[in-house]
Design a protein around this motif. Structure first.
Motif, PDB file in Angstrom:
ATOM      1  N   THR A 111      38.586  30.529  43.940  1.00  0.00           N
ATOM      2  CA  THR A 111      39.689  31.051  43.133  1.00  0.00           C
ATOM      3  C   THR A 111      39.669  32.572  43.097  1.00  0.00           C
ATOM      4  O   THR A 111      38.647  33.201  43.401  1.00  0.00           O
ATOM      5  N   THR A 112      40.800  33.129  42.685  1.00  0.00           N
ATOM      6  CA  THR A 112      40.917  34.570  42.500  1.00  0.00           C
ATOM      7  C   THR A 112      41.730  34.834  41.246  1.00  0.00           C
ATOM      8  O   THR A 112      42.361  33.931  40.697  1.00  0.00           O
ATOM      9  N   THR A 113      41.710  36.064  40.774  1.00  0.00           N
ATOM     10  CA  THR A 113      42.500  36.486  39.618  1.00  0.00           C
ATOM     11  C   THR A 113      43.404  37.633  40.039  1.00  0.00           C
ATOM     12  O   THR A 113      42.951  38.590  40.672  1.00  0.00           O
TER      13      THR A 113
ATOM     14  N   ARG B  44      36.917  37.839  39.173  1.00  0.00           N
ATOM     15  CA  ARG B  44      36.784  37.360  37.805  1.00  0.00           C
ATOM     16  C   ARG B  44      37.787  38.084  36.911  1.00  0.00           C
ATOM     17  O   ARG B  44      38.458  39.031  37.346  1.00  0.00           O
ATOM     18  N   HIS B  45      37.873  37.631  35.661  1.00  0.00           N
ATOM     19  CA  HIS B  45      38.814  38.296  34.748  1.00  0.00           C
ATOM     20  C   HIS B  45      38.136  38.617  33.417  1.00  0.00           C
ATOM     21  O   HIS B  45      38.642  38.323  32.340  1.00  0.00           O
TER      22      HIS B  45
ATOM     23  N   GLU C 283      47.005  39.138  33.378  1.00  0.00           N
ATOM     24  CA  GLU C 283      46.326  38.608  34.556  1.00  0.00           C
ATOM     25  C   GLU C 283      46.677  37.141  34.725  1.00  0.00           C
ATOM     26  O   GLU C 283      46.878  36.426  33.747  1.00  0.00           O
ATOM     27  N   LYS C 284      46.765  36.716  35.977  1.00  0.00           N
ATOM     28  CA  LYS C 284      46.965  35.305  36.327  1.00  0.00           C
ATOM     29  C   LYS C 284      45.659  34.842  36.936  1.00  0.00           C
ATOM     30  O   LYS C 284      45.330  35.189  38.073  1.00  0.00           O
ATOM     31  N   SER C 285      44.909  34.070  36.163  1.00  0.00           N
ATOM     32  CA  SER C 285      43.556  33.707  36.580  1.00  0.00           C
ATOM     33  C   SER C 285      43.519  32.339  37.257  1.00  0.00           C
ATOM     34  O   SER C 285      44.477  31.572  37.206  1.00  0.00           O
ATOM     35  N   GLN C 286      42.390  32.052  37.858  1.00  0.00           N
ATOM     36  CA  GLN C 286      42.122  30.742  38.464  1.00  0.00           C
ATOM     37  C   GLN C 286      43.192  30.333  39.487  1.00  0.00           C
ATOM     38  O   GLN C 286      43.599  29.173  39.548  1.00  0.00           O
TER      39      GLN C 286
END
Length: 357
Positions: free
Chosen positions: A210-212, A231-232, A177-180
């Motif tokens: 933000t999104t993940t 969220r992640h 996952e690519k967070s923030q």
């Protein structure tokens, strides 16, 4: 009786144009350009005091260069050869000193050519030439990180083996996952690219949340299964694993992923146990570079996110989905080339050099 102002200096034929060129040139030494300016001002009738103030030198210096020009012309403005044998520069001393930290008294982290030249008593041009010849660049620094995972060899061998020789009738997917990811909007509209002008944007921006991005990269085709979530946590990750499983029904799946805590929660382990067709291969600690989806994250960052403008998280999510759709239309295989032995040999070299053994 008051001193009389010096008469205007008489230039030799054709010298004015050459002197003017020297003052404008960016390739001549600063000292030579300064002397040419002194002579030009003297030729224009400026007093020695006025010239000294304008050029930033002393009055005796102005008088000296007037006399030198009067005696030898432009050639008189060059530096005279110093008496004695030419100074010999110790190449090895320059290089060895460069490789050591500067003395504490200088208060700097690395050498500049001027500082080292002053320290060793040679010109900064000589230092720069030796640096080019020796291939040293004190102003550059790179980062590295080595893994202390006790299972490093086994994990590298496992993951690289999947890349180089994937199991028959199975799919290898790199998952992460690519967070923030920030939904950033500029404070004024973008100015579009034009002939001779790049695209321009304001330096300041407005944050909209933000999104993940969760992604599973199929290395054999480059196809990406993706989802965007607020969220992640492990709940979102488990939902994404179920989405991936649905995208590849009745197929053996080998998932490469890192050691993020959410990936190892009991809920994830229970789901994997209930779905034996899905097998997980963990990368080593501090070894996320083994996961090829990180390469794809770099691509979407450069091509869709970094220069994008997003008025809301919803807008950001929509543009991420649009990129994924477009990517899957033009996807290409992701080919791994290095063997496990090559990777481990390099890791051992880095460990050895970092510990000084």
């Amino acid at each position: 009786m008051a001193n009389r102002a010096a008469a205007a200096l008489v230039l030799r034929e054709g010298d004015r144009e050459e002197l003017a060129r020297l003052t404008r040139s960016s390739s001549v030494r600063a000292g030579l350009a300064q002397r040419a300016r002194i002579v030009l001002l003297a030729a224009d009738g400026e007093t020695n005091v006025a010239i000294a103030e304008r050029v930033g030198v002393s009055r005796p210096t102005v008088i000296s260069w007037r006399h030198r020009y009067g005696a030898k012309g432009i050639a008189g403005l060059e530096d005279e050869a110093r008496p004695g044998r030419p100074r010999e520069v110790d190449y090895s001393k320059v290089v060895s000193t460069t490789l050591e930290p500067p003395p504490r008294k200088y208060g700097v982290t690395h050498w500049s050519s001027r500082l080292l030249g002053r320290h060793l008593g040679v010109s900064n041009g000589t230092i720069a030439a030796i640096w080019r010849q020796a291939g040293v660049q004190p102003w550059q620094a790179e980062t590295f990180k080595f893994s202390t995972d006790p299972e490093l060899v086994a994990k590298v061998t496992d993951v690289v083996g999947l890349y180089l020789a994937p199991p028959e009738n199975a799919i290898v997917l790199c998952v992460d996952e690519k967070s923030q990811i920030q939904a950033l909007d500029r404070t004024a509209p973008m100015l579009p690219m034009q002939p001779g002008l790049p695209q321009r944007r304001t330096h300041d921006y407005v944050r909209h949340g933000t999104t993940t991005l969760f992604a599973a990269l199929e290395i054999a085709t480059g196809q990406v299964t993706a989802a965007v979530k607020p969220r992640h946590r492990h709940q979102e990750f488990l939902a994404f694993l179920k989405q991936v499983a649905r995208a590849y029904p009745d197929q053996q799946l080998h998932l490469v992923m890192d050691n993020y805590a959410a990936h190892k929660r009991v809920e994830i382990r229970d789901w994997l146990a209930a779905n034996p067709r899905v097998q997980v291969h963990f990368t080593a600690t501090s070894g996320s570079w083994l996961n090829l989806v990180e390469v794809w994250f770099g691509i979407i960052e450069r091509q869709a996110i970094h220069r994008g403008t997003f008025r809301s998280v919803k807008d950001l999510n929509a543009k991420i989905r649009a990129f994924v759709d477009g990517w899957n239309d033009r996807a290409h295989p992701f080919v791994w080339t290095k063997t496990a032995d090559e990777i481990l040999k390099k890791a051992n070299r880095q460990n050895t050099s970092s510990t000084g053994h």
